[in-house]
Motif scaffolding. Structure first.
Motif, short mmCIF file in Angstrom:
data_model
loop_
_atom_site.label_atom_id
_atom_site.label_comp_id
_atom_site.label_asym_id
_atom_site.label_seq_id
_atom_site.Cartn_x
_atom_site.Cartn_y
_atom_site.Cartn_z
N LYS A 114 9.98 -44.36 -56.62
CA LYS A 114 9.12 -45.39 -56.01
C LYS A 114 10.37 -45.55 -54.19
CE LYS A 114 6.13 -48.65 -55.56
NZ LYS A 114 5.36 -47.91 -54.20
N THR A 115 9.67 -45.44 -53.17
CA THR A 115 9.54 -46.18 -51.99
C THR A 115 8.95 -47.25 -51.52
OG1 THR A 115 9.54 -44.82 -50.43
CG2 THR A 115 11.47 -43.98 -51.77
N PHE A 116 9.95 -47.74 -50.60
CA PHE A 116 9.05 -48.64 -49.72
C PHE A 116 9.45 -48.75 -48.43
CE2 PHE A 116 10.71 -50.54 -53.64
CZ PHE A 116 9.32 -50.92 -54.58
N THR A 117 9.17 -47.80 -48.14
CA THR A 117 9.19 -46.78 -46.70
C THR A 117 8.55 -45.51 -46.40
OG1 THR A 117 10.69 -45.82 -44.81
CG2 THR A 117 11.31 -45.09 -47.04
N ASP A 118 7.74 -45.39 -45.69
CA ASP A 118 6.54 -43.96 -45.29
C ASP A 118 7.72 -43.72 -43.88
OD1 ASP A 118 4.76 -41.83 -45.54
OD2 ASP A 118 3.44 -43.12 -44.44
N TYR A 119 8.81 -43.64 -43.91
CA TYR A 119 9.21 -42.70 -42.87
C TYR A 119 10.83 -42.14 -42.75
CZ TYR A 119 6.55 -45.42 -39.24
OH TYR A 119 6.14 -45.87 -38.36
N ILE A 120 10.77 -41.70 -44.58
CA ILE A 120 12.51 -40.55 -44.47
C ILE A 120 12.08 -39.24 -43.99
CG2 ILE A 120 13.20 -38.96 -46.57
CD1 ILE A 120 12.18 -41.28 -48.54
#
Length: 174
Positions: A114-120
């Motif tokens: 789970k990440t906390f960014t939508d910009y990978i």
């Protein structure tokens, strides 16, 4: 139609705990009572990424974050904050371990992060006005909207023009 592509190298470090629910059934005088041991894992990690896109004209890979392809940090788009290339994640998963002997085991696991960014992938919201993005240069305009090989005028393109969906901001990358 959106013609987006990206690549990124991810470097990650994480610390996780493995939980073996069947351990409570093992007897203390039987070291390998269960050879097949299911487990769950949960942890915390940090990762670094740097999204790049392939220039539709030159074929070169270009770093996307400095181009602010979705207007991140521009006054015209105040809700679009710049993103950090180093982020926190939460690895979680499950697996099964087969104990071959006291010193060797074989494992299979599935881990979701789970990440906390939508910009990978440098894509999250909608296309921006190319006249605003022009402040970052022609490469920024071209890389923000790569439809039609980067040759189309994004201002007149009804499918990939300003305000049209580029990504889905409701879900972070994982």
């Amino acid at each position: 139609i959106r013609s987006t592509n990206f690549r990124t190298n991810l470097q990650e470090a994480f610390l996780a705990a493995e939980i073996y629910p069947t351990k409570i059934f093992e007897s203390s005088n039987s070291l390998l009572f269960f050879r097949l041991q299911p487990y769950g894992l949960l942890g915390v990690g940090v990762f670094h990424f740097n999204p790049q896109g392939k220039d539709p004209v030159t074929g070169q890979w270009v770093d996307l974050k400095p181009l602010h392809t979705e207007g991140q940090g521009f006054n015209e788009y105040p809700t679009r904050k710049e993103y950090a290339l180093t982020q926190i994640n939460v690895p979680m998963g499950f697996g099964v371990k087969y104990l071959i002997n006291e010193k060797v085991d074989l494992s299979f696991e599935v881990v979701h992060r789970k990440t906390f960014t939508d910009y990978i992938d440098d894509v999250s919201t909608t296309y921006v006005d190319p006249t605003v993005l022009a402040a970052k240069g022609a490469t920024a305009v071209k890389m923000a909207n790569r439809s039609n090989g980067g040759k189309a005028d994004p201002a007149t393109d009804a499918i990939t023009g300003p305000g049209q969906q580029r990504g889905d901001p409701h879900y972070n990358d994982s």
